[in-house]
Design a protein around this motif. Structure first.
Motif, PDB file in Angstrom:
ATOM      1  N   TYR A 175      -0.303  -0.597  -6.342  1.00  0.00           N
ATOM      2  CA  TYR A 175       0.366   0.389  -7.168  1.00  0.00           C
ATOM      3  C   TYR A 175       0.960  -0.317  -8.393  1.00  0.00           C
ATOM      4  CZ  TYR A 175      -0.093   3.793  -3.407  1.00  0.00           C
ATOM      5  OH  TYR A 175      -0.605   4.645  -2.455  1.00  0.00           O
ATOM      6  N   PRO A 176       1.323   0.429  -9.428  1.00  0.00           N
ATOM      7  CA  PRO A 176       1.902  -0.212 -10.620  1.00  0.00           C
ATOM      8  C   PRO A 176       3.108  -1.102 -10.322  1.00  0.00           C
ATOM      9  CG  PRO A 176       1.301   2.046 -11.135  1.00  0.00           C
ATOM     10  CD  PRO A 176       1.092   1.877  -9.653  1.00  0.00           C
ATOM     11  N   ASP A 177       3.856  -0.784  -9.259  1.00  0.00           N
ATOM     12  CA  ASP A 177       5.012  -1.622  -8.898  1.00  0.00           C
ATOM     13  C   ASP A 177       4.611  -2.787  -8.003  1.00  0.00           C
ATOM     14  OD1 ASP A 177       4.450  -0.351  -6.541  1.00  0.00           O
ATOM     15  OD2 ASP A 177       6.412   0.595  -6.310  1.00  0.00           O
ATOM     16  N   LYS A 178       3.310  -3.011  -7.857  1.00  0.00           N
ATOM     17  CA  LYS A 178       2.726  -4.116  -7.090  1.00  0.00           C
ATOM     18  C   LYS A 178       2.792  -3.925  -5.575  1.00  0.00           C
ATOM     19  CE  LYS A 178       3.709  -7.511 -10.734  1.00  0.00           C
ATOM     20  NZ  LYS A 178       4.371  -8.781 -11.079  1.00  0.00           N
ATOM     21  N   LYS A 179       3.146  -2.731  -5.140  1.00  0.00           N
ATOM     22  CA  LYS A 179       3.091  -2.459  -3.707  1.00  0.00           C
ATOM     23  C   LYS A 179       1.632  -2.365  -3.275  1.00  0.00           C
ATOM     24  CE  LYS A 179       7.535  -0.104  -3.186  1.00  0.00           C
ATOM     25  NZ  LYS A 179       8.211   1.173  -2.850  1.00  0.00           N
ATOM     26  N   PRO A 180       1.290  -2.908  -2.108  1.00  0.00           N
ATOM     27  CA  PRO A 180      -0.121  -2.976  -1.695  1.00  0.00           C
ATOM     28  C   PRO A 180      -0.624  -1.674  -1.096  1.00  0.00           C
ATOM     29  CG  PRO A 180       1.261  -4.030  -0.055  1.00  0.00           C
ATOM     30  CD  PRO A 180       2.179  -3.624  -1.175  1.00  0.00           C
ATOM     31  N   THR A 181      -1.941  -1.548  -1.086  1.00  0.00           N
ATOM     32  CA  THR A 181      -2.614  -0.461  -0.378  1.00  0.00           C
ATOM     33  C   THR A 181      -3.428  -0.994   0.796  1.00  0.00           C
ATOM     34  OG1 THR A 181      -4.564  -0.594  -1.832  1.00  0.00           O
ATOM     35  CG2 THR A 181      -2.799   0.906  -2.491  1.00  0.00           C
ATOM     36  N   GLN A 182      -3.868  -2.263   0.701  1.00  0.00           N
ATOM     37  CA  GLN A 182      -4.701  -2.837   1.752  1.00  0.00           C
ATOM     38  C   GLN A 182      -3.944  -2.909   3.065  1.00  0.00           C
ATOM     39  OE1 GLN A 182      -7.802  -3.516   1.251  1.00  0.00           O
ATOM     40  NE2 GLN A 182      -8.526  -4.903   2.826  1.00  0.00           N
ATOM     41  N   ARG A 183      -4.597  -2.436   4.130  1.00  0.00           N
ATOM     42  CA  ARG A 183      -4.058  -2.427   5.481  1.00  0.00           C
ATOM     43  C   ARG A 183      -2.918  -1.426   5.660  1.00  0.00           C
ATOM     44  NH1 ARG A 183      -3.151  -7.454   8.847  1.00  0.00           N
ATOM     45  NH2 ARG A 183      -3.846  -5.897  10.369  1.00  0.00           N
ATOM     46  N   ILE A 184      -2.581  -0.698   4.593  1.00  0.00           N
ATOM     47  CA  ILE A 184      -1.526   0.317   4.663  1.00  0.00           C
ATOM     48  C   ILE A 184      -2.116   1.696   4.424  1.00  0.00           C
ATOM     49  CG2 ILE A 184       0.581   1.179   3.563  1.00  0.00           C
ATOM     50  CD1 ILE A 184       1.222  -1.749   2.856  1.00  0.00           C
ATOM     51  N   GLY A 185      -2.988   1.779   3.430  1.00  0.00           N
ATOM     52  CA  GLY A 185      -3.592   3.047   3.069  1.00  0.00           C
ATOM     53  C   GLY A 185      -2.737   3.828   2.094  1.00  0.00           C
ATOM     54  N   VAL A 186      -3.363   4.798   1.441  1.00  0.00           N
ATOM     55  CA  VAL A 186      -2.636   5.713   0.572  1.00  0.00           C
ATOM     56  C   VAL A 186      -1.967   6.754   1.462  1.00  0.00           C
ATOM     57  CG1 VAL A 186      -2.856   7.434  -1.265  1.00  0.00           C
ATOM     58  CG2 VAL A 186      -4.256   5.351  -1.322  1.00  0.00           C
ATOM     59  N   GLN A 187      -0.683   6.961   1.240  1.00  0.00           N
ATOM     60  CA  GLN A 187       0.071   7.878   2.088  1.00  0.00           C
ATOM     61  C   GLN A 187       0.080   9.289   1.493  1.00  0.00           C
ATOM     62  OE1 GLN A 187       1.330   6.557   5.086  1.00  0.00           O
ATOM     63  NE2 GLN A 187       0.117   4.836   4.308  1.00  0.00           N
TER      64      GLN A 187
END
Length: 595
Positions: A552-564
């Motif tokens: 995400y733009p704030d550098k939060k990851p998506t890998q192994r978490i998924g889009v919520q």
């Protein structure tokens, strides 16, 4: 002994070349073309020597062993790490001048010798390459600002004198400053200045013999070092990658046939926890094929930790709403555990990634124990030797008397978005179904109709070509370009996602979420974002990893978490049995409530 013979050959070539050059100097007064002839002779001798060395291991590494002491396992792991660092950092290897795979085979017999001084052998091995072409300072072009850096090389071990000895540590530390940006002939290249790494220069070794321990270890070393230096999600795999190397060395040398090699590699891919990972072997055989020739023609969903049949494609004895307890002699939990051992999965709280594999069987008819409408029963289920479409096959269509338009992202044709947006511009809402993999580019194209100006929706992480192991962020925008003044769509956008939404589907969701009047509905996505990088392992086995990081733009990851999702929705067994699509029903309700 091999090192000594090789030094002798190199010394002989050196003396021969030196003699030719001295002789040429004695006749400096002769015509210039004679000197050119001498130079050509030198080149030919070097070329012939290189060809001779290059063919030495074409028929095999010459090594077959099935066990090692704990100390030798640690020594082999050290060899892998040194080999990998030199592979990606040393100018002579990066230039393609040396077959670094074959150099591994030359030094490995000395390393496994129980009486060997491993650090001294490795130092001599690396030192013979020379360091005269290693620059002493970094090029300014590839120095990444600190706030743009995502990952840094994990090469501190190369400076550990206690681990490597002073000489080897110094030799490797010098290489870290090589900073080579021209990698056209390297094992990892960047074609046409693309930020995306390419591994097409790796040799597939089609004729590999699978009882060859040297080549089996080469497969492990190649994979391990690609993850070590070119995997953008190495920091979130939650594995001690050094320990993984130590664990898989005895596993790799224990087998002696194709299947043991293939399945060990399959198990290795699961340790990066990436749903993009796969293995494609000879005759295009996949890991799934090892689980059985027959496929039960059903899809399933996980509800309250139970595996529930959600779709039946062909008559097989199972029904929508069946809760699966056992397949054959295995409980569903045992089956999941066994297959997770060989199929990489970004998120283990979802079984969706197993849809082609979970219900594979060895026999055409298999007993499946289910709970059906409260009753436990055993069904003789019929499998088929064919591939089925497991996803949502509802066609794109107008709904609610034309007030709402439903778009199945998995059935779009190229260029169809322009036509649909023109035709359904005045609708109250759009339902974009991303439970299928998008067949058309939506992240940017559809965004131009929905988002009034370009807006950042993601940061991508790419490898720094000049510093293996370093990754940097790149800002990614979508929306209407500044030079286009057209209005944007005014209706509501509802995006449908679930655990089948992966990669481009996740990326599309992130982009279109910047639409002002949008809602994301469903369940968390697969958590494997970014494109695939495909490469080949010895034995001509193809595999893949997520090739760029997506954040995400704030550098939060998506890998192994998924889009919520904004609104979570879990389908019900009752709804599925009634043939209802509760996702679409809820999306229609959301749009109508916005009136």
């Amino acid at each position: 002994m091999r090192l000594k013979k090789r030094r002798d050959r190199m010394f002989f070539v050196f003396i021969s070349v030196l003699f030719i050059l001295i002789t040429a100097g004695c006749f400096a007064s002769q015509e210039a073309h004679q000197l050119e002839q001498v130079k050509e002779q030198v080149k030919e001798q070097v070329k012939e020597q290189k060809q001779e060395q290059g063919q030495e291991y074409d028929q095999g590494s010459g090594m077959k062993f099935s066990s090692l002491s704990e100390q030798k396992i640690e020594d082999i792991a050290k060899l892998s790490k040194v080999w990998g660092l030199v592979k990606y950092y040393h100018p002579k290897v990066v230039s393609g001048e040396i077959n670094w795979d074959y150099e591994l085979f030359r030094v490995m017999p000395s390393i496994i010798d129980e009486n060997s001084d491993v650090n001294s052998i490795l130092y001599e091995w690396v030192h013979m390459l020379g360091n005269e072409n290693v620059p002493g300072a970094l090029e300014q072009l590839y120095q990444i600002p600190e706030d743009y850096k995502h990952l840094r090389p994990t090469t501190d071990w190369s400076k550990d004198e206690e681990y490597l000895g002073a000489d080897l540590s110094l030799e490797l530390s010098m290489l870290l400053n090589s900073n080579i940006s021209d990698r056209e002939h390297a094992y990892v290249s960047f074609k046409d200045d693309s930020p995306q790494p390419s591994m097409h220069n790796e040799n597939s070794y089609i004729n590999m013999k699978f009882d060859d321990t040297g080549y089996r270890l080469l497969g492990l070393f190649r994979y391990w070092n690609i993850i070590e230096y070119y995997y953008p999600y190495k920091d979130v795999i939650e594995e001690d990658w050094d320990r993984v190397l130590l664990e898989f060395i005895p596993k790799m040398i224990d087998g002696s046939d194709y299947d043991s090699y293939y399945m060990t590699l399959a198990e290795l891919t699961t340790r990066i926890h990436d749903s993009h990972a796969y293995l494609l072997g000879k005759n295009r055989k996949t890991v799934t094929d090892y689980f059985g020739l027959y496929q039960l023609p059903v899809n399933f969903i996980e509800i309250n930790n139970q595996i529930v049949i959600s779709k039946v494609i062909n008559e097989c004895g199972l029904e929508v709403g069946d809760i699966v307890l056992n397949v054959g002699d295995d409980s569903i939990d045992e089956l999941l555990e066994n297959r997770r051992k060989y199929i990489s999965q970004s998120r283990e709280d979802t079984s969706a990634h197993f849809f082609p594999a979970l219900f594979r069987t060895q026999q055409k008819n298999t007993d499946v124990t289910v709970i059906r409408q409260g009753n436990t029963m055993k069904i003789s289920a019929t499998g088929y030797r064919q591939w089925f479409n497991f996803f949502v096959d509802t066609k794109s269509q107008a709904m609610e008397n034309g007030d709402i338009y439903y778009i199945n992202a998995g059935l779009l044709e190229e260029g169809e978005i322009d036509k649909l947006m023109k035709e359904w511009w005045n609708t109250k809402g759009l339902i974009l179904d991303l439970r299928n993999y998008p067949t058309s580019e939506l992240s940017y194209k559809l965004a131009q109709y929905l988002i009034p100006s370009e807006k950042e929706f993601a940061k991508l992480s790419y490898p720094n070509p000049a510093i293996p192991g370093e990754f940097y962020y790149m800002h990614i925008f979508s929306g209407k370009p500044q030079n286009i003044n057209d209005e944007v769509y005014k209706g509501k956008l509802v995006m449908l996602i679930n655990e089948h939404t992966i990669s481009n589907g996740e990326f599309t969701t992130m982009s279109l979420r910047n639409t002002e009047n949008s809602i994301v509905l469903g369940r968390p996505t697969a958590g494997a974002d970014g494109n695939k990088v495909i490469f080949t392992l010895p034995g001509n086995i193809k595999t893949a990893i997520s090739g760029r990081g997506v954040f995400y733009p704030d550098k939060k990851p998506t890998q192994r978490i998924g889009v919520q999702p904004d609104i979570r929705l879990d389908p019900t067994i009752e709804g599925m049995m009634e043939g209802r699509d509760e996702y679409v029903e809820k999306a229609v309700e959301i749009i109508k409530d916005g009136d």
